[in-house]
Write an enzyme that holds these catalytic residues in place. Structure first.
Site, short mmCIF file in Angstrom:
data_model
loop_
_atom_site.label_atom_id
_atom_site.label_comp_id
_atom_site.label_asym_id
_atom_site.label_seq_id
_atom_site.Cartn_x
_atom_site.Cartn_y
_atom_site.Cartn_z
N HIS A 145 0.46 -1.45 -0.12
CA HIS A 145 -0.18 0.02 -0.07
C HIS A 145 1.35 1.32 0.06
O HIS A 145 0.16 2.56 -0.13
CB HIS A 145 -0.90 -0.47 1.03
CG HIS A 145 -0.81 0.01 2.54
ND1 HIS A 145 0.10 -0.37 3.43
CD2 HIS A 145 -0.12 1.52 3.38
CE1 HIS A 145 -0.29 -0.29 4.40
NE2 HIS A 145 0.65 1.34 4.22
N ASP B 119 0.22 -7.51 1.30
CA ASP B 119 0.93 -6.53 1.83
C ASP B 119 1.65 -5.76 1.75
O ASP B 119 2.77 -5.37 2.79
CB ASP B 119 -0.14 -5.50 2.90
CG ASP B 119 0.18 -3.78 2.48
OD1 ASP B 119 0.52 -3.72 1.97
OD2 ASP B 119 -0.31 -3.42 3.93
N SER C 25 4.49 3.32 7.59
CA SER C 25 3.86 1.92 7.17
C SER C 25 5.45 1.65 6.11
O SER C 25 5.90 2.38 5.56
CB SER C 25 3.08 2.33 6.22
OG SER C 25 2.06 2.12 6.97
#
Length: 364
Positions: free
Chosen positions: A102, A133, A216
């Site tokens: 992402h 992911d 992230s």
């Protein structure tokens, strides 16, 4: 209290407030991107700390923190993809960097800020695997002194371990937060909005180390200077305006990171996901009170696990072993902790009658 999970891919524009928008999260960053920090301060000696009145035990722990930061932070990078910012980890000395799918989104070209130089380097997407992911990008030019991180053993991660989260929260590169491992083996599902992939992820590491927009793709690190996971999600209150729940974050375990990254680097794709599958397409069905009540089988993959077990289109799955199945998400969560080759009991409703079949799981 119900919570939802949010993956973070902050916007690039300079703002003064954390905002939730239809296009993702916009956060306070330095205009034009963030320059890397000058580097962690040198470790303070125990003797110097004692003179400053710091207890010996606290001083030793502080020294441990600073040693880990010195070891690992140079391997954590900031990634700019189109209009977003995230983090990544130097995976090897050939310039491969692992991050979240992402974070890269649909982009194929990136700017990367590494610890060994101030100016960004360019990088190219190798491959992305949204189902877990994870993604790998590769630097076009390898700078001198590029340092790969060391990855730990996921089987040795235990609740109560002290961990550090390293990345670029709110676009502030080379930032470090601290916490503990709160739980292991969690199964969580990303939201499909705000930049998330919508993936259901098994065996996640839960941590109290603050995970903020921009973390992230970064590193969750133990006190042995080993990466034990990639911070990916934080819990938030339900609803589009839900605030982030402090101290509840999740990281993809190092074992899965290595499984995916090694295949992407070798083959340019993931050939063995390690993710179990029934071999069906399905949809959530509602009961007479409009409540989710199961997963209707829309189609069955010919020769797949469900087909071989005798499942067919029109069956409504209500249980996998003892797990109640009410939605397509709950089905994904029930399978996320399983491995291909395992056998499970699947309970279905067919023509008004209930039946249970044994299914040997295939691979996603």
């Amino acid at each position: 209290m119900d919570v939802s999970l949010r993956s973070f891919r902050p916007g690039r524009r300079a703002l003064h407030l954390l905002l939730t928008t239809t296009t993702g999260l916009c956060v306070l960053v330095l205009a034009g991107g963030c320059s890397p920090a000058a580097g962690p301060a040198p470790a303070r000696s125990t003797q110097a700390a004692a003179r400053a009145g710091v207890p010996a035990v606290a001083s030793e722990l502080q020294d441990d923190y600073q040693e880990v930061i010195d070891d690992v932070l140079p391997s954590v990078v900031q990634i700019e993809a189109a209009r977003s910012l995230g983090s990544g980890i130097v995976y090897d000395d050939r310039g491969h960097i692992v991050t979240n799918a992402h974070v890269v989104g649909s982009a194929r070209r990136f700017e990367v800020v590494v610890a060994t130089r101030e100016q960004p380097l360019t990088a190219t997407l190798v491959s992305s695997f949204p189902e877990q992911d994870l993604a790998v990008i590769k630097l076009d030019t390898i700078p001198p002194g590029l340092k790969a991180a060391r990855f730990g053993d996921s089987s040795e991660v235990a609740v109560g371990q002290i961990v550090l989260a390293m990345g670029s929260p709110l676009g502030l590169s080379s930032s470090v937060t601290q916490g503990i491992v709160s739980a292991v083996g969690r199964t969580v599902t990303e939201s499909g909005d705000g930049g998330g992939t919508g993936a259901t992820l098994g065996n996640m590491v839960q941590t109290s180390a603050p995970i903020n927009p921009g973390n992230s793709g970064g590193a969750l690190v133990n006190l042995n200077s080993e990466v034990i996971g990639i911070p990916t999600l934080a819990a938030s209150e339900p609803g589009p305006e839900g605030s982030i729940a402090p101290g509840i974050g999740f990281a993809i375990p190092a074992s899965m990171v290595r499984t995916v990254a090694d295949q992407i680097i070798e083959y340019g794709e993931v050939r063995d996901s390690g993710r179990a599958a029934l071999g069906i397409t399905g949809r959530t069905v509602l009961d007479s009170s409009y409540r989710p009540s199961g997963v209707a089988v829309v189609s069955v993959t010919r020769g797949g696990p469900a087909d071989e077990a005798g499942l067919r289109a029109g069956d409504i799955i209500t249980k996998v072993d003892n797990a109640e199945i009410t939605t397509i998400t709950s089905l994904a969560e029930a399978l996320a902790s399983r491995r291909p080759g395992e056998t499970v009991s699947v309970t279905v409703q067919r023509d008004g009658a209930e039946r249970t079949v044994r299914v040997t799981l295939g691979e996603m």
